[in-house]
Design a protein around this motif. Structure first.
Motif, PDB file in Angstrom:
ATOM      1  N   ALA A  91      22.788  -2.896   4.932  1.00 62.33           N
ATOM      2  CA  ALA A  91      23.797  -2.638   5.967  1.00 62.33           C
ATOM      3  C   ALA A  91      24.628  -3.907   6.145  1.00 62.33           C
ATOM      4  N   VAL A  93      26.474  -7.059   7.780  1.00 60.59           N
ATOM      5  CA  VAL A  93      26.246  -7.973   8.891  1.00 60.59           C
ATOM      6  C   VAL A  93      27.622  -8.268   9.486  1.00 60.59           C
ATOM      7  N   ASN A 127      18.824  -6.885  12.089  1.00 58.95           N
ATOM      8  CA  ASN A 127      19.820  -7.234  13.111  1.00 58.95           C
ATOM      9  C   ASN A 127      19.232  -7.031  14.498  1.00 58.95           C
ATOM     10  N   VAL A 133      18.867  -5.110   7.347  1.00 62.59           N
ATOM     11  CA  VAL A 133      20.181  -5.311   6.735  1.00 62.59           C
ATOM     12  C   VAL A 133      20.087  -5.911   5.336  1.00 62.59           C
TER      13      VAL A 133
END
Length: 148
Positions: A91, A93, A127, A133
Motif C-alpha cells: 500500500a 505511504v 501504518n 504497507v
C-alpha cells in the motif's frame, strides 16, 4: 538479550520504533533517488493509480531498514546480510503516515564451515491504521557463540 545466533529461536518477534513520513521527506527523497511525478507533484499524483502523493517504495524500504536497525534483533551485532527475499509494497505511504515495524524469525540456518548462522526475519511495516504497507525478508549473518 540476543547476542549470538544460538540466542535466536523460530517464531521470535521484534518490535521497532515508529517514524512519521512528511510531504517534505517524500519530495526530498524522490528528487534525489526516484524523481517521478507521483512522488514529487500533488496535482500530477492525483492523475495516477495512487490518486495522491505517495512515498517512493525505495524511501519506504529505507525507513523500514532504519526501524529494523533500531529494533536491534542481533543485539550488539550489525545487520549484515546476503540478500532479501519476498520484498513487497502492499500500500502507498502518504504524507502524515506514521509507520512502525515488526519482525518475526522465520528461518535459522547454522553454517557448517563458518562461526556464524543465517537468520531470516520477515519484517512488516504498518501504518497508523494497522495496515501492512511493506514487507521484506532479509538473510542476516549473525556470529555464533565463541567456543571456549
Amino acid at each position: 538479550m540476543i547476542e549470538w545466533f544460538e540466542d535466536l529461536t523460530l517464531g521470535m518477534r521484534f518490535k521497532g520504533g515508529e517514524a512519521e513520513v512528511t510531504r517534505d521527506d517524500i519530495k526530498r527523497f524522490a528528487a534525489e533517488f526516484d524523481p517521478q511525478p507521483f512522488h514529487l507533484d500533488e496535482a500530477a499524483a492525483e492523475k495516477t493509480v495512487f490518486k495522491g502523493l505517495a512515498a517512493s517504495g525505495w524511501h519506504t524500504a529505507a525507513i523500514a531498514m532504519r526501524l529494523a536497525i533500531g529494533a536491534r534483533p542481533f543485539g550488539p551485532h550489525p545487520l549484515m546480510g546476503l540478500g532479501v527475499d519476498e520484498l513487497r509494497w502492499m500500500a502507498p505511504v502518504r504524507p502524515g503516515d506514521v509507520v512502525r515495524i515488526e519482525g518475526e524469525v522465520v528461518g535459522l540456518t547454522p553454517s557448517r564451515t563458518k562461526p556464524q548462522g543465517i537468520v531470516r526475519i520477515k519484517w512488516t511495516l504498518y501504518n497508523q491504521n494497522g495496515d501492512a504497507v511493506y514487507t521484506f525478508t532479509p538473510l542476516g549473518i549473525v556470529p555464533r557463540r565463541p567456543t571456549p
